[in-house]
Design a protein around this motif. Structure first.
Motif, PDB file in Angstrom:
ATOM      1  N   ALA A   1       0.855  -1.189   0.000  1.00  0.00           N
ATOM      2  CA  ALA A   1       0.000   0.000   0.000  1.00  0.00           C
ATOM      3  C   ALA A   1       0.887   1.233   0.000  1.00  0.00           C
ATOM      4  O   ALA A   1       1.985   1.232   0.560  1.00  0.00           O
ATOM      5  CB  ALA A   1      -0.926   0.013   1.214  1.00  0.00           C
ATOM      6  N   SER A   2       0.400   2.289  -0.647  1.00  0.00           N
ATOM      7  CA  SER A   2       1.133   3.552  -0.695  1.00  0.00           C
ATOM      8  C   SER A   2       0.349   4.612   0.070  1.00  0.00           C
ATOM      9  O   SER A   2      -0.829   4.847  -0.216  1.00  0.00           O
ATOM     10  CB  SER A   2       1.320   3.976  -2.156  1.00  0.00           C
ATOM     11  N   LEU A   3       1.002   5.247   1.051  1.00  0.00           N
ATOM     12  CA  LEU A   3       0.384   6.301   1.845  1.00  0.00           C
ATOM     13  C   LEU A   3       1.035   7.640   1.525  1.00  0.00           C
ATOM     14  O   LEU A   3       2.260   7.741   1.470  1.00  0.00           O
ATOM     15  CB  LEU A   3       0.535   6.018   3.343  1.00  0.00           C
ATOM     16  N   ALA A   4       0.216   8.657   1.336  1.00  0.00           N
ATOM     17  CA  ALA A   4       0.715  10.014   1.145  1.00  0.00           C
ATOM     18  C   ALA A   4       0.357  10.841   2.375  1.00  0.00           C
ATOM     19  O   ALA A   4      -0.606  10.541   3.079  1.00  0.00           O
ATOM     20  CB  ALA A   4       0.119  10.640  -0.111  1.00  0.00           C
ATOM     21  N   PHE A   5       1.137  11.882   2.628  1.00  0.00           N
ATOM     22  CA  PHE A   5       0.950  12.723   3.806  1.00  0.00           C
ATOM     23  C   PHE A   5       1.020  14.187   3.400  1.00  0.00           C
ATOM     24  O   PHE A   5       1.846  14.557   2.567  1.00  0.00           O
ATOM     25  CB  PHE A   5       2.030  12.438   4.854  1.00  0.00           C
ATOM     26  N   THR A   6       0.183  15.017   4.003  1.00  0.00           N
ATOM     27  CA  THR A   6       0.237  16.453   3.723  1.00  0.00           C
ATOM     28  C   THR A   6       0.956  17.215   4.831  1.00  0.00           C
ATOM     29  O   THR A   6       0.979  18.434   4.811  1.00  0.00           O
ATOM     30  CB  THR A   6      -1.180  17.034   3.543  1.00  0.00           C
ATOM     31  N   ASP A   7       1.547  16.490   5.778  1.00  0.00           N
ATOM     32  CA  ASP A   7       2.272  17.130   6.882  1.00  0.00           C
ATOM     33  C   ASP A   7       3.452  16.277   7.318  1.00  0.00           C
ATOM     34  O   ASP A   7       3.361  15.044   7.325  1.00  0.00           O
ATOM     35  CB  ASP A   7       1.353  17.331   8.083  1.00  0.00           C
ATOM     36  N   PRO A   8       4.565  16.915   7.722  1.00  0.00           N
ATOM     37  CA  PRO A   8       5.712  16.141   8.203  1.00  0.00           C
ATOM     38  C   PRO A   8       5.455  15.445   9.532  1.00  0.00           C
ATOM     39  O   PRO A   8       6.045  14.402   9.811  1.00  0.00           O
ATOM     40  CB  PRO A   8       6.820  17.196   8.330  1.00  0.00           C
ATOM     41  N   GLY A   9       4.568  15.998  10.370  1.00  0.00           N
ATOM     42  CA  GLY A   9       4.290  15.399  11.680  1.00  0.00           C
ATOM     43  C   GLY A   9       3.760  13.982  11.582  1.00  0.00           C
ATOM     44  O   GLY A   9       4.379  13.029  12.076  1.00  0.00           O
ATOM     45  N   PRO A  10       2.594  13.777  10.940  1.00  0.00           N
ATOM     46  CA  PRO A  10       2.089  12.409  10.792  1.00  0.00           C
ATOM     47  C   PRO A  10       2.976  11.542   9.909  1.00  0.00           C
ATOM     48  O   PRO A  10       3.045  10.323  10.105  1.00  0.00           O
ATOM     49  CB  PRO A  10       0.703  12.608  10.164  1.00  0.00           C
ATOM     50  N   TYR A  11       3.682  12.171   8.968  1.00  0.00           N
ATOM     51  CA  TYR A  11       4.606  11.393   8.132  1.00  0.00           C
ATOM     52  C   TYR A  11       5.664  10.710   9.001  1.00  0.00           C
ATOM     53  O   TYR A  11       5.972   9.531   8.820  1.00  0.00           O
ATOM     54  CB  TYR A  11       5.257  12.327   7.113  1.00  0.00           C
ATOM     55  N   ARG A  12       6.209  11.450   9.958  1.00  0.00           N
ATOM     56  CA  ARG A  12       7.272  10.891  10.806  1.00  0.00           C
ATOM     57  C   ARG A  12       6.749   9.906  11.839  1.00  0.00           C
ATOM     58  O   ARG A  12       7.452   8.965  12.214  1.00  0.00           O
ATOM     59  CB  ARG A  12       7.998  12.032  11.514  1.00  0.00           C
ATOM     60  N   LEU A  13       5.525  10.133  12.321  1.00  0.00           N
ATOM     61  CA  LEU A  13       5.004   9.299  13.398  1.00  0.00           C
ATOM     62  C   LEU A  13       4.046   8.210  12.921  1.00  0.00           C
ATOM     63  O   LEU A  13       4.168   7.055  13.315  1.00  0.00           O
ATOM     64  CB  LEU A  13       4.279  10.168  14.432  1.00  0.00           C
ATOM     65  N   VAL A  14       3.073   8.576  12.069  1.00  0.00           N
ATOM     66  CA  VAL A  14       2.043   7.628  11.673  1.00  0.00           C
ATOM     67  C   VAL A  14       2.610   6.562  10.751  1.00  0.00           C
ATOM     68  O   VAL A  14       2.256   5.384  10.862  1.00  0.00           O
ATOM     69  CB  VAL A  14       0.864   8.359  10.999  1.00  0.00           C
ATOM     70  N   LEU A  15       3.498   6.946   9.821  1.00  0.00           N
ATOM     71  CA  LEU A  15       4.063   5.975   8.894  1.00  0.00           C
ATOM     72  C   LEU A  15       4.774   4.828   9.614  1.00  0.00           C
ATOM     73  O   LEU A  15       4.429   3.663   9.410  1.00  0.00           O
ATOM     74  CB  LEU A  15       4.998   6.664   7.901  1.00  0.00           C
ATOM     75  N   PRO A  16       5.747   5.106  10.489  1.00  0.00           N
ATOM     76  CA  PRO A  16       6.368   3.983  11.201  1.00  0.00           C
ATOM     77  C   PRO A  16       5.402   3.248  12.121  1.00  0.00           C
ATOM     78  O   PRO A  16       5.544   2.051  12.359  1.00  0.00           O
ATOM     79  CB  PRO A  16       7.503   4.648  12.006  1.00  0.00           C
ATOM     80  N   PHE A  17       4.386   3.972  12.622  1.00  0.00           N
ATOM     81  CA  PHE A  17       3.386   3.338  13.471  1.00  0.00           C
ATOM     82  C   PHE A  17       2.616   2.286  12.674  1.00  0.00           C
ATOM     83  O   PHE A  17       2.429   1.151  13.124  1.00  0.00           O
ATOM     84  CB  PHE A  17       2.443   4.418  14.004  1.00  0.00           C
ATOM     85  N   PHE A  18       2.167   2.635  11.463  1.00  0.00           N
ATOM     86  CA  PHE A  18       1.480   1.680  10.597  1.00  0.00           C
ATOM     87  C   PHE A  18       2.421   0.559  10.176  1.00  0.00           C
ATOM     88  O   PHE A  18       2.022  -0.606  10.113  1.00  0.00           O
ATOM     89  CB  PHE A  18       0.928   2.383   9.359  1.00  0.00           C
ATOM     90  N   GLN A  19       3.662   0.908   9.866  1.00  0.00           N
ATOM     91  CA  GLN A  19       4.616  -0.112   9.447  1.00  0.00           C
ATOM     92  C   GLN A  19       4.867  -1.129  10.556  1.00  0.00           C
ATOM     93  O   GLN A  19       5.089  -2.305  10.297  1.00  0.00           O
ATOM     94  CB  GLN A  19       5.926   0.551   9.019  1.00  0.00           C
ATOM     95  N   GLN A  20       4.803  -0.663  11.795  1.00  0.00           N
ATOM     96  CA  GLN A  20       4.998  -1.556  12.932  1.00  0.00           C
ATOM     97  C   GLN A  20       3.772  -2.432  13.163  1.00  0.00           C
ATOM     98  O   GLN A  20       3.891  -3.623  13.458  1.00  0.00           O
ATOM     99  CB  GLN A  20       5.288  -0.734  14.193  1.00  0.00           C
ATOM    100  N   LYS A  21       2.569  -1.854  13.031  1.00  0.00           N
ATOM    101  CA  LYS A  21       1.346  -2.583  13.318  1.00  0.00           C
ATOM    102  C   LYS A  21       0.917  -3.486  12.171  1.00  0.00           C
ATOM    103  O   LYS A  21       0.352  -4.551  12.396  1.00  0.00           O
ATOM    104  CB  LYS A  21       0.213  -1.597  13.635  1.00  0.00           C
TER     105      LYS A  21
END
Length: 303
Positions: A92-112
């Protein structure tokens, strides 16, 4: 009836010769003969007219080859569908409009979502969300707002809460507060971390309003912000909730939420309804598990 028999049968029909069919299939002629006899017994019908070195379809054989070719075509289509289906559901490919969720949510999803390979794309504003999804540049976007056009084509779920924190020295007059409202204070010297993106754009009118009451210096990158904090330990700092979690520093100060109306927002995972299937692992986690980024526990949802 087996698929191998149908493959052998159609190849013999196409070549019109047992030896050419055997060579093409890389099997022995006796194996071909056995397969044809088994198919004819199964259909209770002779399919070929045999003459010298050639083997020709009879009337029943011509009907049978149409059925066989249709069956094999459907089998090939089925295999292709589920091969690509499996690929869609493991990436799956996720795009982000902010650096905040990009840095936190991306690794969070990758971990879960360990069984899904997640790639990423960083956008610059929420108005890019619709085109990014419609042009299939990403399967989903984490952003602040839904696309304005073709709303019926999109779905969304909240994934993270964003807001602002004030960090003040321990001897600061506001240090004992549990929270603060900037519109109720005057003459604060504020260093603001604003690293770009949709939330930074959203806050522009607030900083314009607050600049009438406070001295505000905006820093576009973290290193400049951190250096300013070190050089002026008495200055009050402002940073977002997700930036605070990502950088994990207290800067030698007391942190408290800024509770002015309108500063807190939610980030949403937005996707085209037709892409829900390939996002299943992500959506399943987001809808059914404790989301520590959002600070809520969701009820179980049927996917």
């Amino acid at each position: 009836m087996e698929l191998t028999e149908l493959v052998y049968f159609t190849t013999i029909a196409q070549t019109g010769n047992m030896s050419r069919a055997a060579k093409k299939l890389q099997v022995s002629q006796p194996a071909l003969s056995v397969a044809v006899r088994k198919l004819e017994r199964d259909l209770n019908m002779q399919l070929f007219v045999r003459a010298n070195n050639s083997i020709i379809l009879n009337a029943a054989g011509k009907k049978a080859v149409v059925f066989a070719e249709n069956i094999l075509s459907q089998v090939s289509e089925m295999r292709h569908f589920f091969r690509t289906y499996g690929e869609r559901n493991t990436a799956a490919s996720l795009a982000f409009t902010d650096p905040g969720p990009y840095r936190l949510v991306l690794p969070f999803f990758q971990q879960k979502c360990t069984q899904t390979k997640i790639s990423s794309l960083l956008l610059y504003a929420d108005n890019e969300v619709g085109p990014t999804l419609e042009e299939q540049k990403a399967d989903a976007v984490i952003c602040l707002s839904l696309p304005r056009k073709n709303k019926k084509d999109f779905e969304s779920i909240s994934v993270a809460k964003e807001g602002l924190y004030l960090a003040v020295p321990k001897n600061h007059p506001l240090a004992k507060r549990k929270y603060i409202r900037l519109d109720k204070e005057k003459n604060l010297d504020l260093a603001v971390l604003s690293e770009g993106g949709a939330y930074a754009q959203y806050l522009v009118p607030f900083w314009e309003k607050f600049s009438k009451r406070h001295k505000i210096t905006i820093y576009k990158d973290y290193e400049s912000f951190k250096q300013a904090a070190q050089q002026n330990p008495q200055q009050a700092l402002v940073l977002s909730r997700l930036a605070r979690r990502y950088y994990q520093e207290d800067y030698g100060r007391i942190l408290m939420p800024i509770n002015d109306k309108g500063l807190s927002v939610l980030y949403y995972l937005v996707y085209l309804k037709k892409n829900a299937e390939c996002l299943y692992p992500i959506l399943h986690w987001a809808k059914t598990r404790e989301n520590k980024l959002l600070n809520v526990v969701r009820p179980y949802a049927n996917m």
